[in-house]
Design a protein around this motif. Sequence first.
Motif: not given
Length: 282
Positions: A207-233
């Motif tokens: 899902x998506x998460x928002x904080x005072x320093x991070x405008x938007x963070x996208x969390x996706x499921x990978x193979x045995x891990x989570x993928x944290x996506x912020x902007x293009x990174x």
Amino acid sequence: MHYANFAHINYIKPIPHIMKTYFLNMTWLLLLFLAFPGQRVSAQENDQQLAAVILRQDSLFWQAYNTCDLTTMVKFFSDDVEFYHDKGGITNGIDALVSSFQKGVCNNTDSFRLRRAVVKGSIKLYPMRESGVIYGAILSGEHLFYVQDKGKKERAEGLAKFTHLWILKNGAWKMTRVLSYDHGPAPYINERTAITLPTQALQKYVGKYKGPQTAEMNIQAGKGILLMIIGSKQFELYPEKEDVFFSKERDLTFEFVKQGNAVKKLIIRERDEIAETLEASK
């Protein structure tokens, strides 16, 4: 000439007097080597003894350094010591050097401690001779510096190179020239262990998460891990517990806080201290 052409070269018989001279010269060199067998061994033994002495002195100095034992530290320097630091400039003389320790790393040991540790395998020692007699040695290598603030966990803060010139003066070994350079951040070494979580468990945190320093963070499921996506990174997060993940690149942990079965918050910690709390906005 190509190696195949050697097959067409006629064999030339050796000339007797040339071969005789050759064997005489080789015999003479062998006799010289046999006549002075101890010179090479002696030099090697001297180098080994020197290394043992200098490394022992170096070890004792850093023991005193790590406990800010200034009285002992002073004994390892010559009065005319010169200290060159790529960030702090030049310090001349033992009095100025002691003063810099008192005002710097040993200023307030109750609330702050600095510990130095050599990087294994980085030490090199070079004997210095005059007319075949050892008068000094150059010791070089890399070392890590660990910082511990009161009430907090020790952390690796910096990495640097060093070169020390040791001189034998009046029967005692003294550091006369000290170079401290190439300072930079300490490389992060991950000591956490990842566990295996099924895809179904990972999906709960997507899902998506928002904080005072991070405008938007996208969390996706990978193979045995989570993928944290912020902007293009994109960053990989590894499960340490069912609801706690970590980065292998930095000392960061990510704790998902649930209310019932729904994830409400994501707490990010750096070096075990909260850096940011994000709200889930699925």
